[in-house]
Design a protein around this motif. Sequence first.
Motif, PDB file in Angstrom:
ATOM      1  N   MET A  81     -29.670 -10.339  73.687  1.00 34.42           N
ATOM      2  CA  MET A  81     -29.215 -10.842  74.918  1.00 34.42           C
ATOM      3  C   MET A  81     -29.901 -12.194  75.515  1.00 34.42           C
ATOM      4  O   MET A  81     -31.105 -12.003  75.437  1.00 34.42           O
ATOM      5  CB  MET A  81     -29.455  -9.822  76.203  1.00 34.42           C
ATOM      6  CG  MET A  81     -29.100 -10.233  77.512  1.00 34.42           C
ATOM      7  SD  MET A  81     -29.516  -8.714  78.576  1.00 34.42           S
ATOM      8  CE  MET A  81     -28.559  -9.184  80.293  1.00 34.42           C
ATOM      9  N   TRP A 135     -29.876 -15.387  78.396  1.00 35.05           N
ATOM     10  CA  TRP A 135     -29.225 -15.673  79.620  1.00 35.05           C
ATOM     11  C   TRP A 135     -29.864 -16.884  80.242  1.00 35.05           C
ATOM     12  O   TRP A 135     -31.028 -16.723  80.630  1.00 35.05           O
ATOM     13  CB  TRP A 135     -28.816 -14.782  80.675  1.00 35.05           C
ATOM     14  CG  TRP A 135     -27.944 -13.659  80.381  1.00 35.05           C
ATOM     15  CD1 TRP A 135     -27.133 -13.409  79.145  1.00 35.05           C
ATOM     16  CD2 TRP A 135     -27.420 -12.424  81.337  1.00 35.05           C
ATOM     17  NE1 TRP A 135     -26.486 -12.351  79.300  1.00 35.05           N
ATOM     18  CE2 TRP A 135     -26.441 -11.492  80.270  1.00 35.05           C
ATOM     19  CE3 TRP A 135     -27.828 -11.994  82.587  1.00 35.05           C
ATOM     20  CZ2 TRP A 135     -25.761 -10.649  80.958  1.00 35.05           C
ATOM     21  CZ3 TRP A 135     -27.370 -10.910  82.922  1.00 35.05           C
ATOM     22  CH2 TRP A 135     -26.186 -10.239  82.218  1.00 35.05           C
ATOM     23  N   GLU A 142     -25.742 -10.177  71.221  1.00 32.85           N
ATOM     24  CA  GLU A 142     -24.403  -9.683  71.492  1.00 32.85           C
ATOM     25  C   GLU A 142     -23.991 -10.520  72.840  1.00 32.85           C
ATOM     26  O   GLU A 142     -22.884 -10.474  73.198  1.00 32.85           O
ATOM     27  CB  GLU A 142     -24.709  -8.443  71.958  1.00 32.85           C
ATOM     28  CG  GLU A 142     -25.180  -7.303  70.809  1.00 32.85           C
ATOM     29  CD  GLU A 142     -25.299  -5.714  71.028  1.00 32.85           C
ATOM     30  OE1 GLU A 142     -25.103  -5.623  72.431  1.00 32.85           O
ATOM     31  OE2 GLU A 142     -25.600  -5.118  70.299  1.00 32.85           O
ATOM     32  N   SER A 143     -24.873 -11.069  73.625  1.00 32.81           N
ATOM     33  CA  SER A 143     -24.588 -11.681  74.848  1.00 32.81           C
ATOM     34  C   SER A 143     -25.347 -13.186  75.071  1.00 32.81           C
ATOM     35  O   SER A 143     -26.507 -13.112  74.908  1.00 32.81           O
ATOM     36  CB  SER A 143     -24.777 -10.802  75.948  1.00 32.81           C
ATOM     37  OG  SER A 143     -24.514 -11.607  77.444  1.00 32.81           O
ATOM     38  N   ALA A 191     -25.186 -16.390  77.548  1.00 32.98           N
ATOM     39  CA  ALA A 191     -24.607 -17.288  78.611  1.00 32.98           C
ATOM     40  C   ALA A 191     -25.465 -18.276  78.903  1.00 32.98           C
ATOM     41  O   ALA A 191     -26.812 -18.333  79.335  1.00 32.98           O
ATOM     42  CB  ALA A 191     -24.630 -15.948  79.830  1.00 32.98           C
ATOM     43  N   LYS A 215     -20.668 -10.336  71.680  1.00 32.61           N
ATOM     44  CA  LYS A 215     -19.623  -9.907  72.408  1.00 32.61           C
ATOM     45  C   LYS A 215     -19.005 -10.860  73.786  1.00 32.61           C
ATOM     46  O   LYS A 215     -17.973 -10.849  73.939  1.00 32.61           O
ATOM     47  CB  LYS A 215     -20.104  -8.537  73.001  1.00 32.61           C
ATOM     48  CG  LYS A 215     -20.179  -7.432  71.783  1.00 32.61           C
ATOM     49  CD  LYS A 215     -20.468  -5.931  72.516  1.00 32.61           C
ATOM     50  CE  LYS A 215     -20.739  -4.885  71.194  1.00 32.61           C
ATOM     51  NZ  LYS A 215     -21.163  -3.680  71.845  1.00 32.61           N
ATOM     52  N   ILE A 216     -20.360 -11.319  74.107  1.00 36.43           N
ATOM     53  CA  ILE A 216     -20.086 -12.493  75.061  1.00 36.43           C
ATOM     54  C   ILE A 216     -20.770 -13.765  75.168  1.00 36.43           C
ATOM     55  O   ILE A 216     -21.845 -13.993  74.659  1.00 36.43           O
ATOM     56  CB  ILE A 216     -20.671 -11.901  76.601  1.00 36.43           C
ATOM     57  CG1 ILE A 216     -20.066 -10.327  76.836  1.00 36.43           C
ATOM     58  CG2 ILE A 216     -20.776 -12.815  77.695  1.00 36.43           C
ATOM     59  CD1 ILE A 216     -21.065  -9.755  77.734  1.00 36.43           C
ATOM     60  N   LYS A 276     -20.265 -17.178  77.008  1.00 41.10           N
ATOM     61  CA  LYS A 276     -19.842 -18.132  78.245  1.00 41.10           C
ATOM     62  C   LYS A 276     -20.691 -19.275  78.363  1.00 41.10           C
ATOM     63  O   LYS A 276     -22.128 -19.103  78.589  1.00 41.10           O
ATOM     64  CB  LYS A 276     -20.268 -17.242  79.387  1.00 41.10           C
ATOM     65  CG  LYS A 276     -19.285 -15.919  79.424  1.00 41.10           C
ATOM     66  CD  LYS A 276     -19.727 -14.911  80.797  1.00 41.10           C
ATOM     67  CE  LYS A 276     -19.563 -15.522  81.950  1.00 41.10           C
ATOM     68  NZ  LYS A 276     -18.086 -15.733  82.514  1.00 41.10           N
TER      69      LYS A 276
END
Length: 652
Positions: A231, A233, A255-256, A258, A279-280, A282
């Motif tokens: 992750m 972000w 997985e993420s 952003a 999965k994400i 953005k």
Amino acid sequence: EKEQIALSILETAIPSSSYAALTSDPESVPNQALDWVLNRDAYPYDWAGLSSDPIDETAKTDLLQRYVLGGLFLGTGGDGWNGGRGWMTSDDVCTWWGIECGSEDVIQARANNGQGDDGDGEVWRKLQSDRTVTKIVLVDNALSGFLPEDLSALPSLTAIEMHENRLRGTIPSSIFELAELDTLFLDANRLEGEISPDIAKLTKLRRLTLNDNRFVGTIPTEIGQTTTLVMLWLFNNGELEGGIPTEFGNLVNLESLAIFNTKVTGRIPSEIGNLQSLKIFKVENNLLSGALPNTLYDLASLEVLGIAGNRNITGSLSPRLGRLTKLRELYISETSIGGSLPEQIGELTELSYLSVTGTELSGPLPATIGNLSNVQFLELGNNNFNGTLPSEMGGMTGLISVLLYGNRFTGALPSTIGGWTNVATVDMSKNSFSADSGLPTEIGLWTNCEVLAFHEAGIGSSIPSEIGGISALKVLDLSLNQLTGEMPVEVGNLNALETFNVEENRIEGPIPTQIGQLTGLTRLVMTKNFFNSAVPTEIGNLINLETLALNFNRLTGQIPDEITQLDGLTEAFLEINSFSGTIPANIGNMASLESFTAFRNKRGIRPGIGGPLPESLGRLSSLNWFDVAENSITGEIPIGLGDLAENMEYLY
């Protein structure tokens, strides 16, 4: 003697800069923390164990943990925290609010009051002995000030979760010495400076959130060495710039990812295709450019793809889009992506959100779009789509919001859209639908619909009586079309209606008396039609009305006295009709009235509005526009109008 023992331990345990402050600045947080340990903390420190050779490790851990956490409390405004149970008391730090000690099984055992499931009491023994701080969880707890450097003296820390606070300054470099750190949540603070490349030292880090701060500079390429990350972000750091590092392609466990609302530039690197666990993804509202890399379509695990708000992203959507079969949300609005919507879009059957507004996409919608029965939000506004709406769209039974405004759709609306029985918002304004066909009667099945907008959509025919079945409707905008026939009396069933706009159509006949049942109306706009009756007295029931526009019609008779009951009305447009009689004497009761226009009702042999102006006009202290020109008004101008000079701008 105790101070010397403590200093000898701290000298090798905390960063040198912190130790220097401790020994030279009596006002520093490290000095305050040590003073608390030595003079105010009632905890039973094992000073004998601390002075033994070799030193007692349990005693040392107790001292360091209480010193570091005491400094955290004192340095971040602990007295003003939202939650701080146990802090700065003699209780074991493992019982303090937001502190967790030991491994995961020990933490769980503590939560269960020490009840293990191994049958031999091993978990309970661990619970009693393992008092090493492993997690600090102080989320949304009103922490202010700076992150303490001394956190590095807690080498067993696996999680620092201090998001949604008011921390400021930079992230101390000592944080990156915490070799066991798995989670670092520092988002939604006021942290600043550049993101340190030393993040790469955190070889066990899995979750990193630095979003919603004030970081500047470029994203360090060294993050690509932290291959344990799942992750990452970094969004809502408005001054973050540079490109997305190609080294991110090494983050094979991610997985993420952003990174939106920044100034990040350049292309989306093709190396992103290496992230098979992603999965994400953005990256909206940046300064990204170029075509989407083909490798993006290889991300078989992708569930959320957001590239909207990057106006310089170009190219087209590849038919390979259909490979992303797990995709739930797709955001590509406000880009320069062109071409057509590929028919393979119909293979994304898990899709629930399709946002494609303000792009260069064109051509007809593929019939396969009807396969997307799970889509709830369909946003296709302000594009260049054309052709007729495919009847297969009736299969999109999960729709809640349909935004098709600002395109070039033609032909008749398919009756199959009656299958959208869960829809709450439909906006098909500014299209070129056929004037020979109108709203299908099946819209009466949209009983949950709250907004129905067909402004300047090209539709014709009469308004179907079935519209009265849309009992939840709050906004009905059918303005600037070619609607004909009479207004169906069933509109009186729309009890939730707040805005009713049929401006500039060809609707004729009477205004139905049932309009008076719409007591929640705030706007009633019927301008530029062919209504040719008297205004029903039931208009006085619309006690929440703020705007009444009946101008440019063929209305006759007296302006009903009941209109004066609308004390919340701010605008009344009644001009260019064939009204007669007088202005209601009690118009002065309309305390909110700002504009009243009823000019040019004298038409042909019709005398228009006559009689004297009511004396009560002088009570309309908010009035700034009053126009009754080209009528048959007689008598004297009421003296009270002079009292309105301060606000009055137009008086005709």
